[in-house]
Design an enzyme around this catalytic site. Structure first.
Site: not given
Length: 157
Positions: A17, A41, A90, A128
């Site tokens: 990040h 989440k 990514r 993460s």
């Protein structure tokens, strides 16, 4: 003035990040790092904690602002009167998801643009979720997240 929003959950902020934030800050006059409050989440860190971690990790970057929001990203972007957001990629799987989101956002407001920035290859595997899993299982995450994050993760586990 060219401003951009970089949205995400940042639970926690990773060096991947930070790579995107630093590179984006070189291109735009101001980068708003927008932390989403997503109740679906199960975050390790509260929204306030995530904002503080990002502030600590980015304290040397002068042209950024840290903010938070809930609800639709497109509404947040319009509310800030900004027409560009940046999304980090990514892998191809990220592109597929982010491409769908960009098209939906374009449907909701054709004036908002999404720019994709690929991550540095040394962070291409980093997420993460993976950081949290490795940390919970006793693995070393020293080169994956800022030191401030490691300190706070130790307090949580």
């Amino acid at each position: 003035m060219r401003n951009v929003i970089y949205p995400g959950s940042f639970d926690p902020i990773t060096n991947g990040h930070l790579d995107i934030i630093k590179r984006t800050a070189k291109i735009f006059d101001k980068v708003i790092v927008a932390v989403v409050d997503n109740p679906s989440k199960n975050p390790m860190f509260t929204l306030k904690e995530r904002v503080e971690l990002i502030k600590g990790a980015t304290k040397d970057i002068k042209n950024i602002e840290i903010d938070c929001f809930s609800g639709l990203l497109i509404d947040y972007v319009k509310g800030k009167n900004i027409s560009v957001m940046v999304k980090g990629l990514r892998a191809v799987s990220d592109f597929e998801y982010e491409f769908q989101m960009a098209l939906m956002n374009k449907k909701l407001d054709e004036n908002i643009e999404t720019l994709f920035m690929t991550t540095n290859s040394k962070y291409s595997y980093l997420s993460s979720s993976l950081v949290k899993e490795v940390f919970r299982l006793g693995g070393c995450v020293n080169e994956l997240v800022p030191d401030i994050v490691i300190e706070e993760m130790k307090k949580k586990i």
